[in-house]
Design an enzyme around this catalytic site. Structure first.
Site, PDB file in Angstrom:
ATOM      1  CG  ASP A 110      -3.535  -1.677   2.287  1.00 57.77           C
ATOM      2  OD1 ASP A 110      -4.076  -1.757   1.007  1.00 57.77           O
ATOM      3  OD2 ASP A 110      -3.395  -0.543   2.764  1.00 57.77           O
ATOM      4  CG  ASP A 120      -5.649   2.399   4.685  1.00 57.57           C
ATOM      5  OD1 ASP A 120      -5.966   1.501   4.179  1.00 57.57           O
ATOM      6  OD2 ASP A 120      -5.553   3.522   4.120  1.00 57.57           O
TER       7      ASP A 120
END
Length: 169
Positions: free
Chosen positions: A141, A127
């Site tokens: 995402d 991330d």
């Protein structure tokens, strides 16, 4: 809407080709960006972009780090199974869905697939988008979220159109 026998029609083929093309393109971009983010943000480096920062984080769980204590093979198996189910549903429903719904499903599938591939490589998802008020997330995402919003909007629009048709009949 198209009947059940539409699997071989030109519209069905176009819808399925669109699903595959959008899925592959989006997943490829997410998978290309991920190692670039790892390299650019290594050693704790943060890049400030105003309300958004680029900051490296890893997630061994799923959304919001749920299940991060589970063995990697369990998380990978579950997420791969769900992703395969989404792909199968999107493939089968593409001929009867609107263009927006097909693109929404492709974005959902691409995001899920990119995260599964990322997790399969090293047991965690990379991330790099950080807001400070929301858990750190990645491009895949973002695809998932935008795909869900687009799919809901497409289904609501279709439902509204069907209601209008029924009331005018």
């Amino acid at each position: 809407m198209t009947g059940a026998g539409a699997g071989g029609s030109a519209r069905a083929r176009r819808s399925r080709r669109l699903f595959v093309a959008v899925s592959v393109a989006l997943a490829a971009v997410a998978l290309i960006v991920e190692p670039i983010a790892r390299q650019a943000l290594s050693a704790g480096r943060t890049i400030d972009l105003g309300p958004l920062q680029l900051k490296l984080a890893y997630n061994t769980g799923v959304a919001f780090s749920l299940g991060n204590q589970l063995p990697t093979w369990v998380v990978l198996s579950i997420t791969a199974g769900i992703t395969a189910g989404i792909g199968a549903y999107a493939w089968r429903s593409a001929p009867i869905n609107s263009l927006a719904a097909v693109v929404g499903l492709a974005a959902i599938f691409a995001g899920a697939a990119a995260n599964v591939i990322d997790r399969a490589v090293d047991g965690k998802v990379t991330d790099y988008f950080h807001t400070g008020w929301w858990p750190t997330f990645n491009l895949a995402d973002t695809y998932l979220t935008c795909g869900v919003v687009l799919l809901i909007a497409a289904l609501l629009l279709e439902s509204t159109r069907e209601s209008e048709k029924e009331s005018s009949s």
